[in-house]
Each structure stands twice: as C-alpha cells, then as structure tokens.
Design an enzyme around this catalytic site. Structure first.
Site, PDB file in Angstrom:
ATOM      1  N   ALA A 137      -7.604   0.432  -2.238  1.00 52.09           N
ATOM      2  CA  ALA A 137      -7.163   1.762  -1.851  1.00 52.09           C
ATOM      3  C   ALA A 137      -6.276   2.249  -3.018  1.00 52.09           C
ATOM      4  CB  ALA A 137      -6.690   1.802  -0.354  1.00 52.09           C
TER       5      ALA A 137
ATOM      6  N   LEU B 129       2.335   6.496   0.273  1.00 52.07           N
ATOM      7  CA  LEU B 129       2.611   6.468   1.680  1.00 52.07           C
ATOM      8  C   LEU B 129       1.606   6.121   2.545  1.00 52.07           C
ATOM      9  CD1 LEU B 129       4.863   9.570   1.423  1.00 52.07           C
ATOM     10  CD2 LEU B 129       5.491   7.547   0.950  1.00 52.07           C
TER      11      LEU B 129
ATOM     12  N   GLY C 215      -0.284   9.936   3.287  1.00 46.76           N
ATOM     13  CA  GLY C 215      -0.371  10.578   1.952  1.00 46.76           C
ATOM     14  C   GLY C 215       0.469  10.233   0.878  1.00 46.76           C
TER      15      GLY C 215
ATOM     16  N   SER D 202     -10.122  -3.136 -13.569  1.00 48.36           N
ATOM     17  CA  SER D 202     -11.545  -2.764 -13.355  1.00 48.36           C
ATOM     18  C   SER D 202     -11.832  -1.871 -12.194  1.00 48.36           C
ATOM     19  CB  SER D 202     -12.592  -3.982 -13.415  1.00 48.36           C
ATOM     20  OG  SER D 202     -12.203  -4.969 -12.205  1.00 48.36           O
TER      21      SER D 202
ATOM     22  N   ASP E  27      -5.774   1.264  -5.979  1.00 51.71           N
ATOM     23  CA  ASP E  27      -6.740   1.602  -7.100  1.00 51.71           C
ATOM     24  C   ASP E  27      -7.651   2.950  -7.121  1.00 51.71           C
ATOM     25  OD1 ASP E  27      -5.765  -1.078  -7.748  1.00 51.71           O
ATOM     26  OD2 ASP E  27      -7.629  -1.962  -7.085  1.00 51.71           O
TER      27      ASP E  27
END
Length: 317
Positions: free
Chosen positions: A255, A225, A229, A36, A257
């Site tokens: 983060a 990563l 990045g 969600s 998601d």
C-alpha cells in the site's frame, strides 16, 4: 524518463493454504520489491518509469526482468550478475491477518549493487529519483550506490524522493537511524509513515514530526497515516487528506508503494500538493483490495473511477 528508482526485487512464494509452511506442498509465486512496485504503479498510471537493479543469471532473475519489463517499466539499466543468485522470500499465512515472512537474500545479486551500476545520464534525464531505506540496508556497497544516485540527481537538478520504508530486521537500530536521517536530509520530498517518523525523531504529534523532517532538509513532507489518510506540509501549506473507505482489506502489503506511485503521478500530471496526496491515498487503498504487491495497482481510468465513486474525501488546507 519521468521517474527512476533503484532497489532489490525478489520472487515471493506463498503457500496455497494457511498454517505452518512445513505442511504446505503447493506454493504460488509472484514478483515483489518496493521500488519495482512503485515503478509498475507509475507505469500503469501513464508515467515513464525506469528501474535500476542487479539480478542473478538464473531463472528467477529472468522471471523478474520479464515481469517488470512486461508492465511497461524500462529495465535497460539492470545488471546481470553471473556469480550471485536472485533473492527469494516466503510469506506464511498463520491465521487470518497474521503473516510471517522469511527472506533468503543474503549475498544476493542485488545486495552486490555498486556505484558504477548507476548511469549519471540515466538519472539526469529523469524528473524524480525515488529511493527507499531498504536498499542501503542490504550492504555497504548498496548504501554507496544510493549515495551516488543522489549525488547524480543533485548535480543534475533532479528531485530526490525518499520513502524511509524501515525494515528493522535488515540492520542494527543505530545504523538504521543514522542512515535514514542522512538520506532524509538529502531528499527534496520525504514520504514517511508515522512509526518511521517516531523511530527517527521520537514521540510527537503528526504535525510536530512532519516539521522535524522539514527542518531536517526536506522541502515537502507527506506523512502516511494508514486508513486515516495523510498529512502534508511544504513551505506554503499544510493539511490533512482523508483516506478512502475500504471495508475489506485483503492484503495491506504494498500500500505504501502504491501511495508513492499515486503521489508522484499526481505531481507529474500537474496536480497541486493536496490533490496529489488525495490521489496517493486512493491508490494506497486500492492496493489493499487485492492479494499481492502489484495486483491492486490501478490504471488511471480505474483510479479516477474509484475516486469518483468513493468520493474525494476531505482535504483540510
């Protein structure tokens, strides 16, 4: 519908103060769930997203449904279970940067998801089916539900996007590796973290691990990563997209998601692979700047402003 996803969402309770929960008498509550989260992130970026799940016929289930629907996500394929409860979990802050999580999800409504909860026509109308490795870990019926969703996607030429999202506490290691490899082999796009790649394939460089996913069946592999990045690979190109500078990480949860939402929105907006990964990095960074799973997910105007102000980062192709 642009993207359909499925999985469990729970109500999260967090004590107002740090320390052992036994000393807490005030808690805040939020709605939290990987799939969600992705759907909400996509909706904020202007993407039509639908979420399939099963909720209890209780106040927590009503809270989740209202919240997700209020964020612009289609919730028409939620099943209400009159005989099971909605899952809950508690997030305990022991010290700065140190958290402990306790789940109350055994035999939850979502763990009872079954294949006939998935409507083939709903999947067929989407461009992407997004799945994670959390859902099949909940129960055998959830595992079968995910396989059924993939089957419908493949039969209707819908691209399958898989985030392994390894949760070691949910299942035995051997079973986790077996199922995650199975799903990675059926996915068109795989979005693993480096630790998940090492769990599945053993040690190796970022490039080597990405190529193992590619050889295993994925057409596109994007290795997350963290603040460094991401690395991307498909049949035509490979390279690194640098992360965005973020001097203050408030809460890293969610983060990944946000990364998925940013990446898929980039593809749907017609961006190429490197630029879609760059957008994913930006959304992931923005999520860490706010407490909670979805509070930091940006709307598109804010995302583009953030990317412009922080610089695009370096993309090596």
């Amino acid at each position: 519908m642009d993207v359909v996803t499925l999985g469990e969402t729970m109500v999260l309770f967090t004590p107002e103060h740090a320390g052992p929960m036994r000393y807490s008498d005030r808690f805040s509550s939020r709605v939290a769930g990987a799939e969600s989260n992705v759907a909400i992130g996509l909706a904020r970026l202007g993407v039509q997203a639908g979420w399939i799940s099963r909720l209890g016929a209780d106040e927590f289930g009503k809270k989740i449904r209202a919240f997700v629907r209020g964020e612009g996500v289609d919730t028409s394929r939620i099943t209400i279970d009159e005989t099971a409860d909605t899952g809950l979990f508690f997030k305990e802050k022991l010290a700065p940067g140190e958290w402990r999580v306790k789940y109350y999800r055994k035999d939850s409504a979502a763990s009872r998801m079954r294949p006939d909860d998935v409507d083939e026509t709903y999947i067929a109308d989407a461009k992407f089916l997004h799945i994670t490795g959390i859902t099949p870990a909940l129960s055998e019926s959830c595992y079968e539900t995910v396989l059924n969703a993939i089957y419908y996607a493949k039969r209707n030429n819908v691209l399958v996007v898989f985030d392994p999202n390894l949760r070691r506490k949910l299942w035995q290691e051997a079973r986790a590796r077996e199922v995650l490899l199975e799903l990675a082999g059926q996915a068109d796009i795989v979005l693993p973290g480096i630790e998940e790649a090492e769990f599945l394939f053993g040690s190796g460089s970022t490039e080597q691990l990405a190529r193992k996913f590619h050889a295993h069946g994925a057409s596109v592999v994007v290795m997350k990563l963290g603040k460094q990045g991401a690395y991307y690979l498909d049949q035509d190109m490979e390279g690194y997209a640098a992360g965005f500078e973020n001097p203050e990480v408030v809460d890293p949860v969610g983060a990944g998601d946000g990364f998925s939402a940013g990446f898929l929105s980039g593809l749907l907006d017609g961006l190429n692979l490197p630029d879609s990964v760059q957008r994913a990095n930006a959304v992931g960074a923005m999520v860490t700047m706010a407490a909670g799973d979805v509070e930091g997910l940006p709307e598109k105007e804010r995302l583009l402003e953030f990317m412009h102000n922080r610089g695009q980062g370096d993309v090596e192709r």
